[in-house]
Motif scaffolding. Structure first.
Motif, PDB file in Angstrom:
ATOM      1  N   LEU A  45       0.822  -1.210   0.000  1.00 32.40           N
ATOM      2  CA  LEU A  45       0.000   0.000   0.000  1.00 32.40           C
ATOM      3  C   LEU A  45       0.856   1.261   0.000  1.00 32.40           C
ATOM      4  O   LEU A  45       0.542   2.234  -0.694  1.00 32.40           O
ATOM      5  N   ALA A  46       1.943   1.249   0.745  1.00 33.76           N
ATOM      6  CA  ALA A  46       2.829   2.409   0.780  1.00 33.76           C
ATOM      7  C   ALA A  46       3.479   2.634  -0.581  1.00 33.76           C
ATOM      8  O   ALA A  46       3.588   3.785  -1.045  1.00 33.76           O
ATOM      9  N   ALA A  47       3.883   1.565  -1.247  1.00 36.91           N
ATOM     10  CA  ALA A  47       4.484   1.689  -2.587  1.00 36.91           C
ATOM     11  C   ALA A  47       3.458   2.208  -3.585  1.00 36.91           C
ATOM     12  O   ALA A  47       3.770   3.054  -4.430  1.00 36.91           O
ATOM     13  N   ALA A  48       2.230   1.726  -3.490  1.00 35.38           N
ATOM     14  CA  ALA A  48       1.176   2.185  -4.396  1.00 35.38           C
ATOM     15  C   ALA A  48       0.883   3.666  -4.171  1.00 35.38           C
ATOM     16  O   ALA A  48       0.653   4.409  -5.126  1.00 35.38           O
ATOM     17  N   GLU A  49       0.879   4.105  -2.929  1.00 35.46           N
ATOM     18  CA  GLU A  49       0.648   5.520  -2.629  1.00 35.46           C
ATOM     19  C   GLU A  49       1.712   6.405  -3.275  1.00 35.46           C
ATOM     20  O   GLU A  49       1.414   7.490  -3.756  1.00 35.46           O
ATOM     21  N   ARG A  50       2.936   5.932  -3.280  1.00 35.38           N
ATOM     22  CA  ARG A  50       4.027   6.717  -3.876  1.00 35.38           C
ATOM     23  C   ARG A  50       3.966   6.712  -5.396  1.00 35.38           C
ATOM     24  O   ARG A  50       4.321   7.700  -6.042  1.00 35.38           O
TER      25      ARG A  50
END
Length: 91
Positions: A36-41
């Protein structure tokens, strides 16, 4: 009661299983924080995926989630599956 009958009744008591009531609350797979953190970036702020996620969060899916079973492996949350299906249908 003979010793054979006593042994048979003891064996029957050992092999019979008692059903235990399970928690009926559905269990869903937890979202992976790193993904999720990678997708947000990676996803731009104005991307359709962000708008779809925001839209799906507003839906009341409690009846759909309540219909899910608590038995077996954890399934995907209906909200997450719906968020995957909305963009292709809307295009």
């Amino acid at each position: 009661m003979t010793s054979q009958e006593e042994a048979a009744s003891g064996l029957a008591k050992q092999t019979s299983r008692r059903r235990v009531a399970r928690d009926p609350t559905p269990r869903f797979k937890a979202a992976e924080r790193e993904v999720l953190a990678a997708a947000e970036r990676m996803v731009p702020r104005e991307h359709l995926a962000r708008k779809v996620r925001k839209l799906v969060k507003r839906f009341d899916l409690t009846r759909m989630e309540a219909g899910s079973s608590a038995l077996g492996q954890r399934g995907y949350a209906p909200r997450e599956v719906l968020a995957l299906w909305v963009p292709p249908v809307s295009a």
